[in-house]
Design an enzyme around this catalytic site. Structure first.
Site, PDB file in Angstrom:
ATOM      1  N   LEU A 110       0.849  -1.176   0.054  1.00  0.00           N
ATOM      2  CA  LEU A 110       0.120  -0.161   0.010  1.00  0.00           C
ATOM      3  C   LEU A 110       0.923   1.136   0.031  1.00  0.00           C
ATOM      4  CD1 LEU A 110      -2.718  -1.112   2.559  1.00  0.00           C
ATOM      5  CD2 LEU A 110      -3.003  -0.823   0.226  1.00  0.00           C
ATOM      6  N   ASP A 111       0.385   2.516  -0.318  1.00  0.00           N
ATOM      7  CA  ASP A 111       0.902   3.655  -0.493  1.00  0.00           C
ATOM      8  C   ASP A 111       0.880   4.460   0.961  1.00  0.00           C
ATOM      9  OD1 ASP A 111       0.431   6.309  -2.833  1.00  0.00           O
ATOM     10  OD2 ASP A 111       2.192   5.518  -1.734  1.00  0.00           O
ATOM     11  N   SER A 112       1.498   5.618   1.064  1.00  0.00           N
ATOM     12  CA  SER A 112       1.319   6.335   2.355  1.00  0.00           C
ATOM     13  C   SER A 112       0.119   6.701   2.516  1.00  0.00           C
ATOM     14  CB  SER A 112       2.452   7.257   2.575  1.00  0.00           C
ATOM     15  OG  SER A 112       2.243   8.211   1.506  1.00  0.00           O
ATOM     16  N   ASP A 114      -2.565   5.688   1.235  1.00  0.00           N
ATOM     17  CA  ASP A 114      -3.408   4.435   1.489  1.00  0.00           C
ATOM     18  C   ASP A 114      -3.544   4.273   3.105  1.00  0.00           C
ATOM     19  OD1 ASP A 114      -2.537   2.656  -1.382  1.00  0.00           O
ATOM     20  OD2 ASP A 114      -4.341   3.866  -0.950  1.00  0.00           O
TER      21      ASP A 114
END
Lengths: 156, 132
Positions: A110-112, A114
């Site tokens: 996941l992304d930051s 997210d």
């Protein structure tokens, strides 16, 4: 003299509240009835003394008439269940790969941003603010459970 | 006194990077990223409200994806001052959206126009007409 009158009023209030419990009338109505009762107490003092012997038996009901509303108490297991439930509802997470210790960035990819969304979902679920300085460090579900348990004083 | 100490520290770190500049808000990249995250949170919470206030025809998910896309456009920026400036501009947009100083057309300028599909077969081309 005044204390005796007040004691008679309390006993008459408990007798009335024993009926009120089954009637589901609000306490404001009970307070109004107590206010109306008060001037009767001066007139019917002798009659009340005969009734007090019976009314004293019902005085334990004084404790029962207080009812407060609150959420059910949190335990670590319920917190973990709710956290995992919210994470499974999130569409960018694969529910099969989700465990208690899966890292958001390394394991789940996941992304930051997210992770920010996940923390916001946790805020909405548990109903309290998580400041960003502490939220950026929460990278696994276990850490989130730990943080919430610390904040809510659940079996530290 | 504290500002001179900070200036001295900036000069020391600037000696490594080659340039010392006065910061806008944040002194390093972490602080700038924190501001970006706060802005993202505010936009994320604002999207459903904007969809209902402006009566947009998009779903909340589409709105949030568009916010994500706008943030991802600038993901390669590393300079804290540039990040701060972008955050300031984002905050201005957010303020205009929350207070309904914008109108629906301004909000929908973020989205591409719905493209009508170009006609492929003969009959559709005939119906739409063609300029020779």
């Amino acid at each position: 003299m005044a204390s005796r009158v007040l004691a008679q009023c309390v006993r008459s209030y408990t007798q009335r509240s024993a009926r009120i419990i089954f009637g589901n009338i609000t306490t404001r109505a009970a307070a109004v009835s107590v206010a109306n009762q008060r001037h009767f107490c001066f007139n019917a003092g002798s009659q009340r003394k005969a009734l007090t012997a019976q009314i004293k038996v019902s005085s334990p009901l004084v404790q029962l008439c207080r009812q407060y509303g609150d959420l059910p108490p949190l335990t670590v297991d319920t917190i973990r269940e709710r956290v995992l439930y919210v994470l499974k509802l999130y569409d960018k997470i694969n529910p099969e790969k989700l465990t208690g210790a899966s890292h958001f960035m390394k394991d789940l990819g996941l992304d930051s941003l997210d992770q920010v969304e996940i923390i916001m979902a946790m805020e909405d679920e548990f109903g309290f603010e998580i400041p960003d300085a502490e939220a950026e460090k929460l990278m696994t579900p276990q850490e989130i459970v730990q943080y919430i348990a610390n904040k809510k004083d659940v079996y530290e | 006194m504290a500002s001179s100490a900070a200036a001295a520290a900036a000069r020391l770190s600037g000696a490594a990077t080659g340039r010392v500049v006065k910061p806008i808000f944040s002194r390093d990249l972490d602080e700038a990223k924190r501001r970006v995250r706060e802005l993202y949170r505010a936009w994320y919470r604002e999207v459903p409200n904007a969809v209902s206030v402006f009566q947009l025809d998009i779903t909340v998910k589409q709105g949030r994806d568009k916010v994500r896309e706008q943030f991802q456009k600038n993901r390669l920026v590393m300079d804290p001052r540039v990040i701060d400036m972008l955050v300031i501009k984002g905050k201005m947009e957010l303020e205009e959206t929350i207070n309904v100083w914008k109108q629906r057309t301004h909000v929908l300028r973020y989205f591409h126009e719905t493209e009508t599909p170009t006609p492929r077969d003969f009959l559709s081309k005939f119906y739409t007409g063609h300029d020779p």
